[in-house]
Enzyme design. Structure first.
Site, PDB file in Angstrom:
ATOM      1  CG  ASP A 230      50.795  40.960  33.930  1.00  0.00           C
ATOM      2  OD1 ASP A 230      50.342  39.877  34.348  1.00  0.00           O
ATOM      3  OD2 ASP A 230      50.167  42.033  34.017  1.00  0.00           O
ATOM      4  CB  SER A 252      47.468  40.034  38.041  1.00  0.00           C
ATOM      5  OG  SER A 252      47.586  39.970  36.636  1.00  0.00           O
ATOM      6  CD  GLN A 302      49.417  37.110  36.473  1.00  0.00           C
ATOM      7  OE1 GLN A 302      48.401  37.146  35.807  1.00  0.00           O
ATOM      8  NE2 GLN A 302      50.468  37.888  36.213  1.00  0.00           N
TER       9      GLN A 302
END
Length: 317
Positions: A230, A252, A302
């Protein structure tokens, strides 16, 4: 997860010198057991946004899920949604539901809770090893090895020494330099100051956990990779726009990972990130984590929300 044991993944030794254990294992991903399938996680690094780092929540949730399965299965995928901003002032509770335990596949659902409300939900799927002749993969990009590249701290210092660096970038780089992030990064083809104004939505960097994890249970390496995956991921979509717009809000929305082959998260891996689309205040990014020997270890995707406003030009009067 099982205690460390010797295993071979084709990456060579490459262990950092000394016995320094990675803080990702000893602190960030070391959950406290409160009851059966109920865990508490604490925080190590808080981003400047003062919201919890999404990679920490994903990694801790996978640790919790992995503790509910036997040693003979390995995680092969996870799919997550971030539903509320995390509060860095309080711990996170992780509740595991044993959704299905089959002969070949096992599914675990994890809910992360703060202040009595879910902030994150995740489903992780595990599989018993099943050899198959059906195998192929794409090719790893040809890039310089990490030993030939500047580490992140040296690269930032180089940028800061340039008198032509715009104040906006100077402030941001100083903020990054002040953070104690438990991972090491070496950017491939770092842009010059002139290139900052004409960038494509893709980037590549070598990455590994700081400290030593060792040849232990692959589940722990997958949890560390979840944390790493991430970092700077959604920011890939900002690269063509950062000189024209200021970020008002970025977070996110979801995060997915697929684990393909064994790897060590404390060894250098190439993180190849691309953003094929952005619009409607959202952006999509894809990533691939490659072992140094060219094996594709992990794939990631993502989507995030990014709200921008135009940069205000400085007056020359």
């Amino acid at each position: 997860m099982s205690p460390p044991q010797a295993r071979e993944d084709g990456q060579g030794s490459g262990d950092p010198p000394g016995d320094l254990r990675s803080v990702l294992v000893t602190s960030v991903l070391n959950l406290e057991l409160l009851d059966e399938d109920l865990f508490r996680g604490r925080h190590y690094w808080i981003p400047t946004s003062q919201r919890l780092f999404g990679g920490q929540i994903v990694g801790q949730a996978l640790v919790a899920a992995a503790k509910s399965v036997s040693e003979d299965v390995q995680v092969h995928s996870l799919h997550c949604y971030f539903v509320r901003a995390g509060d860095p002032k309080v711990p996170v509770l992780y509740q595991v539901e044993r959704t299905r335990t089959g002969t070949s596949f096992l599914v675990r659902s994890v809910k992360a809770v703060q202040h009595g409300k879910p902030i994150f939900i995740c489903q992780a799927s595990f599989q018993r090893t099943q050899p198959s002749p059906l195998q192929h993969q794409c090719f790893m990009p040809a890039v310089p090895p990490p030993e030939e590249l500047l580490d992140y701290e040296a690269l930032i210092a180089q940028y800061l020494r340039d008198p032509n660096l715009h104040e906006k970038y100077r402030v941001g780089l100083n903020r990054i330099a002040a953070q104690e992030v438990p991972i090491e990064i070496r950017l491939v083809n770092p842009p010059s100051l002139n290139q900052l104004y004409n960038m494509e939505p893709n980037q590549m960097f070598w990455v590994r956990a700081r400290g030593h994890i060792g040849e232990g249970d692959i589940k722990m390496h997958c949890c560390v990779a979840a944390y790493i995956s991430d970092y700077a991921f959604l920011g890939t979509a900002l690269l063509p726009h950062q000189h024209k717009h200021k970020v008002c809000f970025m977070a996110s929305l979801d995060h997915s990972m697929w684990f393909h082959a064994p790897f060590r998260a404390d060894h250098w891996m190439l993180y190849e990130c691309k953003s094929p689309w952005a619009g409607g205040s959202r952006a999509l990014v894809h990533g691939q984590l490659w072992r140094r020997d060219g094996v594709l270890a992990v794939s990631c995707s993502q989507e995030g929300v990014i709200r921008l406003k135009p940069q205000v030009s400085e007056s020359k009067l």
